[in-house]
Design a protein around this motif. Sequence first.
Motif, mmCIF file in Angstrom:
data_model
loop_
_atom_site.group_PDB
_atom_site.id
_atom_site.type_symbol
_atom_site.label_atom_id
_atom_site.label_comp_id
_atom_site.label_asym_id
_atom_site.label_seq_id
_atom_site.Cartn_x
_atom_site.Cartn_y
_atom_site.Cartn_z
ATOM 1 N N PHE A 90 0.825 -1.209 0.000
ATOM 2 C CA PHE A 90 0.000 0.000 0.000
ATOM 3 C C PHE A 90 0.862 1.265 0.000
ATOM 4 O O PHE A 90 0.494 2.268 -0.619
ATOM 5 C CB PHE A 90 -0.943 0.009 1.204
ATOM 6 N N LEU A 91 2.003 1.225 0.685
ATOM 7 C CA LEU A 91 2.872 2.392 0.690
ATOM 8 C C LEU A 91 3.384 2.705 -0.715
ATOM 9 O O LEU A 91 3.356 3.855 -1.156
ATOM 10 C CB LEU A 91 4.053 2.162 1.640
ATOM 11 N N VAL A 92 3.853 1.682 -1.411
ATOM 12 C CA VAL A 92 4.381 1.898 -2.759
ATOM 13 C C VAL A 92 3.272 2.318 -3.715
ATOM 14 O O VAL A 92 3.478 3.159 -4.590
ATOM 15 C CB VAL A 92 5.080 0.620 -3.266
ATOM 16 N N ALA A 93 2.078 1.759 -3.518
ATOM 17 C CA ALA A 93 0.972 2.068 -4.423
ATOM 18 C C ALA A 93 0.384 3.452 -4.172
ATOM 19 O O ALA A 93 -0.014 4.150 -5.122
ATOM 20 C CB ALA A 93 -0.120 1.006 -4.284
ATOM 21 N N ALA A 94 0.316 3.880 -2.911
ATOM 22 C CA ALA A 94 -0.424 5.103 -2.577
ATOM 23 C C ALA A 94 0.453 6.304 -2.256
ATOM 24 O O ALA A 94 0.047 7.446 -2.498
ATOM 25 C CB ALA A 94 -1.347 4.826 -1.383
ATOM 26 N N LEU A 95 1.644 6.079 -1.704
ATOM 27 C CA LEU A 95 2.450 7.193 -1.220
ATOM 28 C C LEU A 95 2.877 8.172 -2.323
ATOM 29 O O LEU A 95 2.859 9.390 -2.090
ATOM 30 C CB LEU A 95 3.677 6.667 -0.474
ATOM 31 N N GLY A 139 -7.193 -16.090 -1.904
ATOM 32 C CA GLY A 139 -8.109 -16.017 -0.770
ATOM 33 C C GLY A 139 -7.430 -15.465 0.463
ATOM 34 O O GLY A 139 -8.003 -14.640 1.182
ATOM 35 N N GLU A 140 -6.206 -15.925 0.743
ATOM 36 C CA GLU A 140 -5.458 -15.403 1.888
ATOM 37 C C GLU A 140 -5.144 -13.922 1.694
ATOM 38 O O GLU A 140 -5.231 -13.126 2.626
ATOM 39 C CB GLU A 140 -4.155 -16.190 2.055
ATOM 40 N N PHE A 141 -4.784 -13.563 0.481
ATOM 41 C CA PHE A 141 -4.480 -12.169 0.181
ATOM 42 C C PHE A 141 -5.698 -11.279 0.405
ATOM 43 O O PHE A 141 -5.615 -10.224 1.035
ATOM 44 C CB PHE A 141 -4.000 -12.060 -1.263
ATOM 45 N N ARG A 142 -6.843 -11.735 -0.088
ATOM 46 C CA ARG A 142 -8.077 -10.946 0.045
ATOM 47 C C ARG A 142 -8.488 -10.818 1.507
ATOM 48 O O ARG A 142 -8.897 -9.739 1.961
ATOM 49 C CB ARG A 142 -9.188 -11.614 -0.768
ATOM 50 N N THR A 143 -8.342 -11.901 2.276
ATOM 51 C CA THR A 143 -8.707 -11.867 3.691
ATOM 52 C C THR A 143 -7.797 -10.928 4.480
ATOM 53 O O THR A 143 -8.251 -10.222 5.388
ATOM 54 C CB THR A 143 -8.624 -13.282 4.293
ATOM 55 N N ALA A 144 -6.528 -10.919 4.103
ATOM 56 C CA ALA A 144 -5.563 -10.097 4.834
ATOM 57 C C ALA A 144 -5.614 -8.625 4.444
ATOM 58 O O ALA A 144 -5.025 -7.790 5.140
ATOM 59 C CB ALA A 144 -4.145 -10.626 4.592
ATOM 60 N N LEU A 145 -6.295 -8.286 3.374
ATOM 61 C CA LEU A 145 -6.307 -6.904 2.912
ATOM 62 C C LEU A 145 -6.883 -5.958 3.964
ATOM 63 O O LEU A 145 -6.363 -4.863 4.183
ATOM 64 C CB LEU A 145 -7.098 -6.784 1.606
ATOM 65 N N ARG A 146 -7.976 -6.364 4.617
ATOM 66 C CA ARG A 146 -8.621 -5.460 5.564
ATOM 67 C C ARG A 146 -7.704 -5.155 6.742
ATOM 68 O O ARG A 146 -7.474 -3.993 7.089
ATOM 69 C CB ARG A 146 -9.934 -6.064 6.074
ATOM 70 N N GLU A 147 -7.167 -6.217 7.361
ATOM 71 C CA GLU A 147 -6.299 -5.998 8.510
ATOM 72 C C GLU A 147 -5.013 -5.300 8.091
ATOM 73 O O GLU A 147 -4.520 -4.412 8.793
ATOM 74 C CB GLU A 147 -5.987 -7.333 9.180
ATOM 75 N N GLY A 148 -4.486 -5.693 6.926
ATOM 76 C CA GLY A 148 -3.267 -5.060 6.450
ATOM 77 C C GLY A 148 -3.481 -3.596 6.116
ATOM 78 O O GLY A 148 -2.627 -2.751 6.410
ATOM 79 N N PHE A 149 -4.632 -3.273 5.510
ATOM 80 C CA PHE A 149 -4.919 -1.888 5.164
ATOM 81 C C PHE A 149 -5.117 -1.043 6.426
ATOM 82 O O PHE A 149 -4.682 0.111 6.486
ATOM 83 C CB PHE A 149 -6.167 -1.809 4.288
ATOM 84 N N SER A 150 -5.754 -1.618 7.442
ATOM 85 C CA SER A 150 -5.922 -0.904 8.707
ATOM 86 C C SER A 150 -4.565 -0.607 9.341
ATOM 87 O O SER A 150 -4.316 0.507 9.825
ATOM 88 C CB SER A 150 -6.787 -1.722 9.670
#
Length: 356
Positions: A147-152, A248-259
């Motif tokens: 997210f840092l590389v994508a958004a920063l 599936g693991e990636f999608r599940t982890a997105l919420r916690e990782g994004f938070s």
Amino acid sequence: MRDTAAGLLIGALGGLVFWLIGIPAPWLAGSMIAAVVAIFSRIKVGMPDWLRAMAFIFLGIQTGTAVTWETVDRAAHWPLSIAFLALTVVAVTWASTAYYVKRSGWDGPTALFASLPGALSLVLLLASTSSADMRRVTISQCIRLFFLVAALPSLISWISPGHANHPGPAEIGSLADIALLIAVSTAAGYALEWLKIPAGLMLGPMLAAAALELSGVISGTAPASILIPANVVLGVMIGARFSHFTFGEFRTALREGFSGFLIALAIAMAGAAIASAVSDLPLALTLLAFAPGGLDAMTIMAFSLNLDPAYVGAHQMARYLGLALLMPLVTAYVLRRMGSHANVTSPSMPSKLEDR
């Protein structure tokens, strides 16, 4: 070789697309996102160690040649800024750990190692000696960097739009000077790597290139033709970290990782704002220096955004070295306070930078 060629081609195409549509730091962000899409499309991408090493050496060269005597004069203000950075690292780790424990229900060791901002190779090494959930730690760390590389870059361009069009310094024009620079810097990188110096493959070329620049042996920065390939290699490397996870693991982890990413970014922005006010430096510059990402990714982003790479590199290097030197003792103490019965030892310090 086939996987390597596929990774480089996909990364280069992703960077080209981002460059054509005008996204900031296109070669880094575009190659990373293209690699992630390819991996979850079941396309194998590879990156051999020698190519990773060359990317870090070239990045160190770029950072070192950006050092001038004017940079040395400005460096008098950096110790105070680095002190604020240290406080920010502590705050990011504490806040993210508290979030993962209280809101996500993670155990203490998993939350702690998922929250440490940087030095990923050592984080994973220490986590493996504790009771931490290694998959949660790994994917949380990777998603924050993603997210840092994508958004920063877009955030920084929005904060300071003028930097994107600001011309950079002149490039070295002599092929002999470029050959000398690469030879000396490569030797310095492998010397520090052999001595087990943390981030030696980048720190050695950085110091060697700065010495050549300040001594007047060479003048100007290394050509952009070596920076773009380094961007692509680094972007594909970041994306390739997701190859061990299912979609599936990636999608599940997105919420916690994004938070976790939002918490870390908010605290980094607060620390950067204070450092900007105290040191009289642009907020865009201090934010990139304080960003809880990787030394290599944040430094290479400084070049893409025409921000001072020496300032960013010095702060990211200070954070990396501080974590590498103190993390074994600090995490062992914190885990004891948490009541963890895991045996956390002090493993030998990793010298390679590619996992940060």
